[in-house]
Design a protein around this motif. Structure first.
Motif, PDB file in Angstrom:
ATOM      1  N   VAL A  11      29.875  68.109  -9.607  1.00 28.64           N
ATOM      2  CA  VAL A  11      29.565  68.552 -10.967  1.00 28.64           C
ATOM      3  C   VAL A  11      28.625  69.754 -10.936  1.00 28.64           C
ATOM      4  CG1 VAL A  11      28.445  67.890 -13.135  1.00 28.64           C
ATOM      5  CG2 VAL A  11      29.937  66.277 -11.959  1.00 28.64           C
ATOM      6  N   ARG A  12      27.623  69.665 -10.068  1.00 30.91           N
ATOM      7  CA  ARG A  12      26.630  70.734  -9.958  1.00 30.91           C
ATOM      8  C   ARG A  12      27.285  72.060  -9.590  1.00 30.91           C
ATOM      9  NH1 ARG A  12      22.421  68.857  -5.805  1.00 30.91           N
ATOM     10  NH2 ARG A  12      22.689  66.951  -7.032  1.00 30.91           N
ATOM     11  N   ARG A 141      37.373  58.996 -15.948  1.00 27.55           N
ATOM     12  CA  ARG A 141      35.923  59.161 -15.991  1.00 27.55           C
ATOM     13  C   ARG A 141      35.500  60.574 -15.588  1.00 27.55           C
ATOM     14  NH1 ARG A 141      32.539  55.189 -18.264  1.00 27.55           N
ATOM     15  NH2 ARG A 141      33.538  53.158 -18.039  1.00 27.55           N
ATOM     16  N   LEU A 142      36.458  61.413 -15.204  1.00 21.69           N
ATOM     17  CA  LEU A 142      36.187  62.814 -14.891  1.00 21.69           C
ATOM     18  C   LEU A 142      36.594  63.627 -16.107  1.00 21.69           C
ATOM     19  CD1 LEU A 142      36.305  61.470 -12.068  1.00 21.69           C
ATOM     20  CD2 LEU A 142      37.400  63.541 -11.217  1.00 21.69           C
ATOM     21  N   ASN A 152      32.128  72.542 -19.429  1.00 19.50           N
ATOM     22  CA  ASN A 152      31.423  72.080 -18.234  1.00 19.50           C
ATOM     23  C   ASN A 152      31.985  70.732 -17.794  1.00 19.50           C
ATOM     24  OD1 ASN A 152      29.683  74.143 -17.666  1.00 19.50           O
ATOM     25  ND2 ASN A 152      27.879  73.200 -18.575  1.00 19.50           N
ATOM     26  N   ALA A 153      31.928  70.463 -16.498  1.00 17.11           N
ATOM     27  CA  ALA A 153      32.398  69.193 -15.977  1.00 17.11           C
ATOM     28  C   ALA A 153      31.330  68.121 -16.172  1.00 17.11           C
ATOM     29  CB  ALA A 153      32.734  69.328 -14.496  1.00 17.11           C
ATOM     30  N   TYR A 154      31.775  66.871 -16.294  1.00 15.64           N
ATOM     31  CA  TYR A 154      30.843  65.756 -16.375  1.00 15.64           C
ATOM     32  C   TYR A 154      31.515  64.498 -15.830  1.00 15.64           C
ATOM     33  CZ  TYR A 154      33.466  64.272 -20.534  1.00 15.64           C
ATOM     34  OH  TYR A 154      34.467  63.875 -21.391  1.00 15.64           O
ATOM     35  N   TYR A 165      31.317  65.020 -24.156  1.00 15.76           N
ATOM     36  CA  TYR A 165      30.547  66.249 -23.981  1.00 15.76           C
ATOM     37  C   TYR A 165      29.671  66.178 -22.732  1.00 15.76           C
ATOM     38  CZ  TYR A 165      31.967  66.408 -28.850  1.00 15.76           C
ATOM     39  OH  TYR A 165      32.717  66.378 -29.999  1.00 15.76           O
ATOM     40  N   CYS A 166      29.339  67.346 -22.197  1.00 14.60           N
ATOM     41  CA  CYS A 166      28.565  67.382 -20.955  1.00 14.60           C
ATOM     42  C   CYS A 166      27.089  67.123 -21.166  1.00 14.60           C
ATOM     43  CB  CYS A 166      28.761  68.740 -20.270  1.00 14.60           C
ATOM     44  SG  CYS A 166      28.006  70.132 -21.172  1.00 14.60           S
ATOM     45  N   SER A 167      26.617  67.295 -22.418  1.00 13.23           N
ATOM     46  CA  SER A 167      25.185  67.138 -22.684  1.00 13.23           C
ATOM     47  C   SER A 167      24.964  66.793 -24.148  1.00 13.23           C
ATOM     48  CB  SER A 167      24.442  68.449 -22.358  1.00 13.23           C
ATOM     49  OG  SER A 167      24.893  69.493 -23.223  1.00 13.23           O
ATOM     50  N   ASP A 168      23.763  66.336 -24.459  1.00 20.11           N
ATOM     51  CA  ASP A 168      23.407  66.050 -25.853  1.00 20.11           C
ATOM     52  C   ASP A 168      23.444  67.327 -26.683  1.00 20.11           C
ATOM     53  OD1 ASP A 168      23.039  63.393 -25.271  1.00 20.11           O
ATOM     54  OD2 ASP A 168      20.860  63.555 -25.005  1.00 20.11           O
TER      55      ASP A 168
END
Length: 209
Positions: A11-12, A141-142, A152-154, A165-168
């Motif tokens: 992911v990074r 789950r990917l 973005n990947a998560y 979504y990848c983030s809040d």
């Protein structure tokens, strides 16, 4: 170190690029070294030659997420298997210097890579970690962030497989955009209804005369 930890390496790396925005954070050797986190001994192997190699692996890892996000789990597995074959690792039991209350090593599984360069080492760990996550939790789950233009990947670790979504931050942005879209639609419908009512009034008045 648990095997699940290694999935974050994938992911990074994938998220160092934002294709839709034309952004690429992977432009220096220091940027590569930052991806290794606390593993500074591995990070020190990075050279300028790794920049091109890292970008190549990044594209292949993103393809895995794209296939999974698109529902093609066979393709996602095939793409990941090709990385595993090209960048193998050796699972080992490790205790490092961590001890429990009785002074005994805290044994855990560790992925030992045998790289010819920094890219090979990172790719091996990232691919194995992602493979572990996929087989343990499922291809669905990917994911790729649904808030355009992010993508973005998560890794979805929610209990009900509901993450989108990848983030809040992206979740909030998407919710605000959806709310504004609903308000615009409601406004358009109200205007249409009002215009229809106004156009009907003269005809009604004419009929009364």
């Amino acid at each position: 170190m648990e095997l699940a930890y290694y999935s974050d390496f994938a992911v990074r790396l994938v998220n160092t690029e934002e294709p839709a925005r034309g952004k690429d954070a992977l432009t220096t050797v220091d940027a590569i070294r930052g991806l290794f986190g606390t593993n500074q001994s591995a990070a020190r192997r990075a050279t300028e030659a790794d920049l091109t190699r890292f970008r190549s692996v990044r594209g292949r890892l993103r393809a895995v997420f794209e296939a999974a996000d698109g529902g093609d789990e066979t393709l996602a597995v095939d793409l990941l298997n090709s990385l595993l074959l090209e960048f193998p690792v050796s699972p080992q039991i490790s205790g490092h210097d961590v001890r429990d209350d009785d002074g005994r090593p805290l044994w855990h599984m560790h992925l030992a890579d045998h790289p010819s360069n920094a890219t090979a080492g990172y790719a091996a760990i990232a691919a194995m970690g992602l493979a572990f996550h996929l087989t343990e939790y499922g291809v669905d789950r990917l994911g790729l962030c649904e808030a355009p233009p992010c993508r973005n990947a998560y890794l979805d670790t929610s209990t009900n497989r509901s993450r989108r979504y990848c983030s809040d931050r992206c979740a909030t942005r998407a919710n605000v955009a959806a709310y504004r879209a609903r308000k615009r639609l409601e406004g358009t419908r109200a205007d249409s209804t009002g215009r229809a009512a106004e156009s009907a009034q003269p005809a009604s008045a004419s009929g009364e005369r």
